[in-house]
Design an enzyme around this catalytic site. Structure first.
Site, PDB file in Angstrom:
ATOM      1  N   ARG A  79       8.647  15.432 -49.032  1.00 62.35           N
ATOM      2  CA  ARG A  79       8.101  16.605 -48.336  1.00 62.35           C
ATOM      3  C   ARG A  79       8.986  17.785 -48.680  1.00 62.35           C
ATOM      4  O   ARG A  79      10.212  17.689 -48.571  1.00 62.35           O
ATOM      5  CB  ARG A  79       8.090  16.337 -46.828  1.00 62.35           C
ATOM      6  CG  ARG A  79       7.713  17.515 -45.945  1.00 62.35           C
ATOM      7  CD  ARG A  79       6.223  17.769 -46.016  1.00 62.35           C
ATOM      8  NE  ARG A  79       5.735  18.604 -44.959  1.00 62.35           N
ATOM      9  CZ  ARG A  79       5.866  19.913 -44.885  1.00 62.35           C
ATOM     10  NH1 ARG A  79       6.528  20.584 -45.792  1.00 62.35           N
ATOM     11  NH2 ARG A  79       5.342  20.570 -43.872  1.00 62.35           N
ATOM     12  N   GLU A 111      -3.459  22.578 -45.464  1.00 63.43           N
ATOM     13  CA  GLU A 111      -3.915  21.190 -45.527  1.00 63.43           C
ATOM     14  C   GLU A 111      -5.018  21.060 -46.585  1.00 63.43           C
ATOM     15  O   GLU A 111      -5.665  22.046 -46.937  1.00 63.43           O
ATOM     16  CB  GLU A 111      -4.443  20.755 -44.152  1.00 63.43           C
ATOM     17  CG  GLU A 111      -3.419  20.824 -43.048  1.00 63.43           C
ATOM     18  CD  GLU A 111      -2.270  19.854 -43.224  1.00 63.43           C
ATOM     19  OE1 GLU A 111      -2.475  18.759 -43.797  1.00 63.43           O
ATOM     20  OE2 GLU A 111      -1.151  20.187 -42.794  1.00 63.43           O
ATOM     21  N   ARG A 168       9.710  10.248 -44.966  1.00 63.77           N
ATOM     22  CA  ARG A 168       9.687  10.963 -46.239  1.00 63.77           C
ATOM     23  C   ARG A 168      11.007  11.715 -46.388  1.00 63.77           C
ATOM     24  O   ARG A 168      11.540  12.232 -45.398  1.00 63.77           O
ATOM     25  CB  ARG A 168       8.545  11.985 -46.288  1.00 63.77           C
ATOM     26  CG  ARG A 168       7.171  11.398 -46.210  1.00 63.77           C
ATOM     27  CD  ARG A 168       6.123  12.483 -46.162  1.00 63.77           C
ATOM     28  NE  ARG A 168       6.268  13.306 -44.957  1.00 63.77           N
ATOM     29  CZ  ARG A 168       5.402  14.211 -44.558  1.00 63.77           C
ATOM     30  NH1 ARG A 168       4.316  14.459 -45.263  1.00 63.77           N
ATOM     31  NH2 ARG A 168       5.584  14.902 -43.452  1.00 63.77           N
TER      32      ARG A 168
END
Length: 142
Positions: A30, A38, A72
């Protein structure tokens, strides 16, 4: 943690990628301090393409001080000395994620991108909804 010469194998969206480490293990990353639209949000596909144009199938360095709640790695991506996270903001591919960013430089380049109608700032104000607000709207619909 600093990882060198990591191959970018997939672009999930404008702020998430998959890489292969030196042992050929896939790692989900990330991008730190930014929040991109999105996938289903207006400009989401374009943001993903902007990131892909910068680093897909390239070897990058990752500066990853921590992991998120999904495990992540949270990283700043460096490609030949260029801060890719900053570039995503500077070209209008993402917002500064104010909840997590503590500096001023990204805010300056975001303001420049907005004032010059770059990337997502070239869409209508209705469509230029920060992803953290979009996610909240999506939850209320369910």
């Amino acid at each position: 943690m600093f990882l060198e010469m990591i191959l970018v194998i997939a672009i999930t969206d404008g702020d998430t990628i998959k890489v292969l480490d030196k042992n050929n293990h896939q790692i989900k990353v990330r991008l730190a301090s930014i929040d991109a639209p999105e996938r289903k949000q207006p400009f989401g596909k374009k943001s993903k393409q902007m990131l892909a144009n910068m680093i897909w199938n390239k070897r990058v360095n990752l500066d990853c001080p921590k992991k998120d709640r999904y495990q992540r790695l949270i990283c700043t991506i460096i490609f030949y000395g260029v801060d890719i996270n900053r570039e995503m903001v500077a070209t209008g591919g993402a917002w500064v994620y104010r909840k997590y960013y503590k500096g001023t430089d990204y805010l300056k380049v975001e303001r420049y991108a907005k004032n010059h109608h770059l990337g997502l700032w070239n869409t209508s104000e209705y469509q230029a909804i920060p992803p953290w607000e979009w996610r909240g709207m999506d939850k209320r619909k369910k």
